[in-house]
Design a protein around this motif. Structure first.
Motif, PDB file in Angstrom:
ATOM      1  N   THR A  76       0.843  -1.199   0.000  1.00 36.95           N
ATOM      2  CA  THR A  76       0.000   0.000   0.000  1.00 36.95           C
ATOM      3  C   THR A  76       0.872   1.241   0.000  1.00 36.95           C
ATOM      4  N   ASP A  77       0.382   2.290  -0.607  1.00 39.66           N
ATOM      5  CA  ASP A  77       1.062   3.583  -0.511  1.00 39.66           C
ATOM      6  C   ASP A  77       0.875   4.079   0.920  1.00 39.66           C
ATOM      7  N   VAL A  78       1.974   4.385   1.617  1.00 42.28           N
ATOM      8  CA  VAL A  78       1.873   4.760   3.028  1.00 42.28           C
ATOM      9  C   VAL A  78       1.032   6.010   3.251  1.00 42.28           C
ATOM     10  N   ALA A  79       0.956   6.864   2.269  1.00 38.70           N
ATOM     11  CA  ALA A  79       0.141   8.072   2.404  1.00 38.70           C
ATOM     12  C   ALA A  79      -1.341   7.743   2.522  1.00 38.70           C
ATOM     13  N   ASP A  80      -1.733   6.528   2.113  1.00 35.39           N
ATOM     14  CA  ASP A  80      -3.135   6.114   2.182  1.00 35.39           C
ATOM     15  C   ASP A  80      -3.455   5.280   3.421  1.00 35.39           C
ATOM     16  N   LEU A  81      -2.465   5.067   4.277  1.00 35.75           N
ATOM     17  CA  LEU A  81      -2.678   4.247   5.471  1.00 35.75           C
ATOM     18  C   LEU A  81      -3.567   4.946   6.492  1.00 35.75           C
ATOM     19  N   ALA A  82      -4.285   4.148   7.245  1.00 37.30           N
ATOM     20  CA  ALA A  82      -5.046   4.659   8.388  1.00 37.30           C
ATOM     21  C   ALA A  82      -4.102   4.619   9.594  1.00 37.30           C
ATOM     22  N   TYR A  83      -3.305   5.635   9.734  1.00 35.57           N
ATOM     23  CA  TYR A  83      -2.265   5.696  10.770  1.00 35.57           C
ATOM     24  C   TYR A  83      -2.732   6.441  12.013  1.00 35.57           C
ATOM     25  N   GLN A  84      -3.857   7.144  11.930  1.00 34.47           N
ATOM     26  CA  GLN A  84      -4.277   8.052  12.991  1.00 34.47           C
ATOM     27  C   GLN A  84      -4.501   7.338  14.323  1.00 34.47           C
ATOM     28  N   ARG A  85      -5.267   6.282  14.321  1.00 35.99           N
ATOM     29  CA  ARG A  85      -5.540   5.568  15.582  1.00 35.99           C
ATOM     30  C   ARG A  85      -4.274   4.977  16.188  1.00 35.99           C
ATOM     31  N   SER A 102      13.140  21.639  18.448  1.00 31.58           N
ATOM     32  CA  SER A 102      13.053  22.874  17.666  1.00 31.58           C
ATOM     33  C   SER A 102      13.651  22.702  16.275  1.00 31.58           C
ATOM     34  N   VAL A 103      14.806  22.070  16.220  1.00 35.35           N
ATOM     35  CA  VAL A 103      15.474  21.868  14.930  1.00 35.35           C
ATOM     36  C   VAL A 103      14.686  20.884  14.064  1.00 35.35           C
ATOM     37  N   LEU A 104      14.234  19.797  14.677  1.00 34.69           N
ATOM     38  CA  LEU A 104      13.566  18.752  13.895  1.00 34.69           C
ATOM     39  C   LEU A 104      12.166  19.122  13.430  1.00 34.69           C
ATOM     40  N   THR A 105      11.521  20.088  14.066  1.00 33.11           N
ATOM     41  CA  THR A 105      10.187  20.479  13.603  1.00 33.11           C
ATOM     42  C   THR A 105      10.231  21.288  12.311  1.00 33.11           C
ATOM     43  N   VAL A 106      11.423  21.641  11.883  1.00 33.90           N
ATOM     44  CA  VAL A 106      11.564  22.305  10.586  1.00 33.90           C
ATOM     45  C   VAL A 106      11.123  21.360   9.467  1.00 33.90           C
ATOM     46  N   VAL A 107      11.373  20.075   9.641  1.00 29.76           N
ATOM     47  CA  VAL A 107      11.025  19.096   8.601  1.00 29.76           C
ATOM     48  C   VAL A 107       9.512  19.021   8.386  1.00 29.76           C
ATOM     49  N   PRO A 108       8.703  18.758   9.420  1.00 32.51           N
ATOM     50  CA  PRO A 108       7.259  18.717   9.153  1.00 32.51           C
ATOM     51  C   PRO A 108       6.699  20.070   8.713  1.00 32.51           C
ATOM     52  N   PHE A 109       7.288  21.139   9.196  1.00 30.31           N
ATOM     53  CA  PHE A 109       6.854  22.465   8.750  1.00 30.31           C
ATOM     54  C   PHE A 109       7.080  22.596   7.239  1.00 30.31           C
ATOM     55  N   GLY A 110       8.249  22.185   6.783  1.00 27.08           N
ATOM     56  CA  GLY A 110       8.546  22.220   5.347  1.00 27.08           C
ATOM     57  C   GLY A 110       7.621  21.310   4.555  1.00 27.08           C
ATOM     58  N   LEU A 111       7.348  20.124   5.102  1.00 28.66           N
ATOM     59  CA  LEU A 111       6.446  19.201   4.415  1.00 28.66           C
ATOM     60  C   LEU A 111       5.037  19.788   4.304  1.00 28.66           C
ATOM     61  N   ALA A 112       4.591  20.478   5.348  1.00 28.89           N
ATOM     62  CA  ALA A 112       3.268  21.112   5.304  1.00 28.89           C
ATOM     63  C   ALA A 112       3.240  22.210   4.248  1.00 28.89           C
ATOM     64  N   LEU A 113       4.306  23.002   4.183  1.00 33.05           N
ATOM     65  CA  LEU A 113       4.372  24.060   3.174  1.00 33.05           C
ATOM     66  C   LEU A 113       4.391  23.499   1.760  1.00 33.05           C
ATOM     67  N   LEU A 114       4.998  22.325   1.610  1.00 37.44           N
ATOM     68  CA  LEU A 114       5.043  21.668   0.302  1.00 37.44           C
ATOM     69  C   LEU A 114       3.786  20.839   0.018  1.00 37.44           C
ATOM     70  N   GLU A 115       2.856  20.857   0.960  1.00 38.45           N
ATOM     71  CA  GLU A 115       1.579  20.158   0.840  1.00 38.45           C
ATOM     72  C   GLU A 115       1.733  18.652   0.648  1.00 38.45           C
ATOM     73  N   TRP A 116       2.634  18.065   1.413  1.00 33.96           N
ATOM     74  CA  TRP A 116       2.809  16.619   1.408  1.00 33.96           C
ATOM     75  C   TRP A 116       1.630  15.970   2.119  1.00 33.96           C
ATOM     76  N   PRO A 117       1.424  14.679   1.929  1.00 28.22           N
ATOM     77  CA  PRO A 117       0.328  13.986   2.619  1.00 28.22           C
ATOM     78  C   PRO A 117       0.456  14.094   4.146  1.00 28.22           C
ATOM     79  N   HIS A 118      -0.681  14.103   4.810  1.00 23.81           N
ATOM     80  CA  HIS A 118      -0.719  14.232   6.266  1.00 23.81           C
ATOM     81  C   HIS A 118       0.084  13.147   6.966  1.00 23.81           C
ATOM     82  N   PHE A 119       0.115  11.953   6.389  1.00 25.74           N
ATOM     83  CA  PHE A 119       0.880  10.849   6.980  1.00 25.74           C
ATOM     84  C   PHE A 119       2.306  11.277   7.270  1.00 25.74           C
ATOM     85  N   TRP A 120       2.967  11.881   6.306  1.00 29.37           N
ATOM     86  CA  TRP A 120       4.368  12.266   6.458  1.00 29.37           C
ATOM     87  C   TRP A 120       4.529  13.403   7.458  1.00 29.37           C
ATOM     88  N   ILE A 121       3.631  14.336   7.440  1.00 28.66           N
ATOM     89  CA  ILE A 121       3.714  15.468   8.370  1.00 28.66           C
ATOM     90  C   ILE A 121       3.534  14.978   9.806  1.00 28.66           C
TER      91      ILE A 121
END
Length: 148
Positions: free
Chosen positions: A42-51, A102-121
């Motif tokens: 499966t494409d990981v972006a389509d996984l039900a990872y929330q629960r 603080s340093v590592l939250t730059v990655v999800p921030f960048g992913l959000a700006l690039l509109e990556w799937p929620h799974f990765w963020i």
């Protein structure tokens, strides 16, 4: 009566850090195993990872609280007072954890700006949290064992 501190060469605060570190390693490892099992073919972006992710966060919180309560109940009364050294070690460890987070939250921030799937963020935020917890614990344990 059973004395948990008999023969132990660690303070109560150090024992609490070991508990926190164990939970910070084992629970994310279990979460990763669950996600990888679901990801087969499966494409990981389509996984039900929330629960599983919310469960991992909840289990981490509850396990840390319960294990610390058990540890405190087994520790002799009054033997778990923080001294200035404990406070300084905690301050340094939390400082390193804060910097890591603080340093590592730059990655999800960048992913959000690039509109990556929620799974990765969501998972990079969780990874930042776990990495900060491990870094903070490692700094504290090194300080307890080797001094600072």
């Amino acid at each position: 009566m059973f004395d948990i501190t008999e023969g132990a060469d660690m303070s109560f605060e150090e024992r609490r850090i070991w508990i926190y570190l164990a939970v910070a390693v084992l629970v994310p490892a279990a979460y990763l195993a669950v996600v990888l099992a679901r990801a087969a073919g499966t494409d990981v972006a389509d996984l039900a990872y929330q629960r599983p992710l919310l469960a991992a966060v909840g289990v981490s919180i509850v396990a840390t609280i319960v294990l610390n309560m058990v540890s405190a109940a087994l520790w002799p009364k009054g033997a778990y007072q923080k001294d200035p050294r404990d406070k300084e070690i905690d301050r340094r460890g939390e400082y390193v954890g804060f910097i890591a987070m603080s340093v590592l939250t730059v990655v999800p921030f960048g992913l959000a700006l690039l509109e990556w799937p929620h799974f990765w963020i969501a998972n990079t935020i969780y990874l930042a949290y776990v990495t900060a917890a491990i870094a903070s614990s490692a700094v504290k344990l090194v300080a307890y064992r080797r001094g600072f």
